[in-house]
Write an enzyme that holds these catalytic residues in place. Structure first.
Site, PDB file in Angstrom:
ATOM      1  N   HIS A  64      44.387  42.837  40.816  1.00 10.31           N
ATOM      2  CA  HIS A  64      45.350  43.659  41.555  1.00 10.31           C
ATOM      3  C   HIS A  64      46.025  44.586  40.552  1.00 10.31           C
ATOM      4  O   HIS A  64      46.605  44.127  39.568  1.00 10.31           O
ATOM      5  CB  HIS A  64      46.383  42.795  42.274  1.00 10.31           C
ATOM      6  CG  HIS A  64      45.802  41.948  43.356  1.00 10.31           C
ATOM      7  ND1 HIS A  64      46.103  40.607  43.524  1.00 10.31           N
ATOM      8  CD2 HIS A  64      44.908  42.247  44.342  1.00 10.31           C
ATOM      9  CE1 HIS A  64      45.437  40.128  44.551  1.00 10.31           C
ATOM     10  NE2 HIS A  64      44.702  41.099  45.068  1.00 10.31           N
ATOM     11  N   GLU A  67      49.671  44.102  39.109  1.00  7.27           N
ATOM     12  CA  GLU A  67      50.041  42.839  38.481  1.00  7.27           C
ATOM     13  C   GLU A  67      49.773  42.958  36.982  1.00  7.27           C
ATOM     14  O   GLU A  67      48.719  42.576  36.473  1.00  7.27           O
ATOM     15  CB  GLU A  67      49.267  41.697  39.135  1.00  7.27           C
ATOM     16  CG  GLU A  67      49.623  41.562  40.622  1.00  7.27           C
ATOM     17  CD  GLU A  67      48.852  40.466  41.340  1.00  7.27           C
ATOM     18  OE1 GLU A  67      48.046  39.763  40.694  1.00  7.27           O
ATOM     19  OE2 GLU A  67      49.071  40.310  42.563  1.00  7.27           O
ATOM     20  N   HIS A 157      47.090  36.433  37.552  1.00 13.74           N
ATOM     21  CA  HIS A 157      47.813  37.289  38.488  1.00 13.74           C
ATOM     22  C   HIS A 157      49.318  37.125  38.295  1.00 13.74           C
ATOM     23  O   HIS A 157      49.767  36.260  37.536  1.00 13.74           O
ATOM     24  CB  HIS A 157      47.463  36.907  39.940  1.00 13.74           C
ATOM     25  CG  HIS A 157      46.064  37.221  40.334  1.00 13.74           C
ATOM     26  ND1 HIS A 157      45.748  38.223  41.225  1.00 13.74           N
ATOM     27  CD2 HIS A 157      44.880  36.664  39.956  1.00 13.74           C
ATOM     28  CE1 HIS A 157      44.435  38.271  41.388  1.00 13.74           C
ATOM     29  NE2 HIS A 157      43.884  37.327  40.630  1.00 13.74           N
ATOM     30  N   GLU A 221      48.978  32.312  39.286  1.00 14.45           N
ATOM     31  CA  GLU A 221      50.092  33.208  39.565  1.00 14.45           C
ATOM     32  C   GLU A 221      51.179  32.951  38.518  1.00 14.45           C
ATOM     33  O   GLU A 221      51.757  31.873  38.453  1.00 14.45           O
ATOM     34  CB  GLU A 221      50.652  32.968  40.968  1.00 14.45           C
ATOM     35  CG  GLU A 221      49.626  33.128  42.085  1.00 14.45           C
ATOM     36  CD  GLU A 221      49.278  34.580  42.379  1.00 14.45           C
ATOM     37  OE1 GLU A 221      49.994  35.483  41.876  1.00 14.45           O
ATOM     38  OE2 GLU A 221      48.306  34.816  43.119  1.00 14.45           O
TER      39      GLU A 221
END
Length: 333
Positions: A64, A67, A157, A221
């Protein structure tokens, strides 16, 4: 490249721009076999006959484009290793995912790249991200085809919204027991607070590597989204140290905490444009809900909490029809 922020450190600018020239030069001079199979992808392998005991590690960032924290973390680690190449104890593939989105400062160009790693893409087949996923799949296949049995894929991420657990990971259930245990131990070393066991693919890059290449793959994450060059790197300190240890072959350090483990209760799929969640998309990850509470409704379909307590992760009613709009999990450890 011109769209990147002006005052970036050189290592960060180079990685974000998919420019590996300095790194290629240093590792090649040190006797490694270095290749760039595609834009934004580099492989660095020990020269000579393949050592089956040498781990193969794939690290991906920027799947992404907004990010950016992991891009900075990996840029500094790679730069440091390139100045001390003999310390690299693994065969390494580094993939900068959505290069166009990174340069534009956007999450994606046409569609979410991290839903493209599956055979059936439907209306997304003609997107820029579908084409990029095909390139990444080909490079990943080549990398793991001649790898030994120890295989890792860490897809890094950062989260869009706040979370009860500031760091968490998604781990495919299909990973074999021994590599899964090693992965969970490593995630504890990286101070990952929670792990969601995932029973089925929604087209993510790490699930693809686990399913098709027997890699210990995980989507991690790490904290919150930030601007490239302005991220608070202290939120990535433990993960950065754990990555450096892995790449240098250091033994696991003592004193790590085992993350809390969650099983997937259900995926909330957006079936139509009538889809509505019973709470806002700003709802924090791992917000608890009680049995019987409404999660969402989509025409005649109503999603409700089935277990005594479920926690919602990744709530996003704005996804395209057919994609996951949320994940409900239950704690098991």
């Amino acid at each position: 490249m011109s769209d990147l922020p002006a005052a970036l450190p050189e290592a960060v600018r180079s990685l974000a721009a998919a420019d590996f020239s300095a790194v290629v030069q240093r590792f090649t001079a040190a006797g490694f076999t270095v290749a760039e199979p595609a834009d934004g992808i580099i492989t660095i392998k020990a020269a000579g006959p393949r050592d089956a005991a040498r781990p193969a590690v794939l690290i991906s960032v920027g799947v992404h484009g907004d990010e950016t924290g992991p891009i900075e973390v990996v840029a500094y680690l790679l730069d440091a290793l390139s100045h001390q190449p003999s310390a690299l104890a693994v065969d390494l593939m580094l993939c900068v995912g959505n290069i166009g989105a990174i340069r534009a400062g956007k999450r994606f160009i046409d569609a979410d790249l991290n839903r493209m790693f599956r055979a059936q893409r439907g209306t997304l087949e003609g997107t820029a991200e579908a084409a990029r996923a095909d390139v990444m799949i080909a490079a990943t296949t080549d990398f793991f085809n001649d790898a030994g049995p120890v295989r890792w894929h860490l897809d890094l991420h950062t989260a869009i919204r706040p979370s009860v657990y500031p760091t968490f990971a998604i781990v495919p259930e299909l990973i074999a027991d021994q590599p899964r245990t090693q992965l969970i131990d490593w995630l504890g070393l990286a101070e990952i607070g929670a792990i969601i066991m995932n029973p089925a693919s929604v087209g993510t890059y790490s699930y693809y590597s686990a399913e098709h290449h027997a890699a210990a793959g995980t989507t991690i994450e790490l904290g919150r989204i930030g601007t490239l060059g302005q991220n608070d790197l202290t939120q990535f300190k433990a993960a950065s140290q754990a990555l450096d240890d892995l790449l240098r072959g250091a033994p696991l350090r003592a004193g790590t905490q085992r993350p809390h483990i969650f099983n997937t209760a259900r995926q909330i799929i957006k079936l139509s444009d009538q889809f509505q969640m019973a709470f806002g998309k700003e709802t924090h990850n791992f917000t608890a809900m009680k049995q019987g509470e409404e999660i969402a409704r989509d025409g005649d379909t109503v999603y409700t909490v089935q277990y005594p307590e479920e926690l919602v992760v990744f709530p996003n009613p704005d996804v395209r029809v057919g994609l996951r709009a949320g994940l409900m999990v239950v704690r098991v450890a």
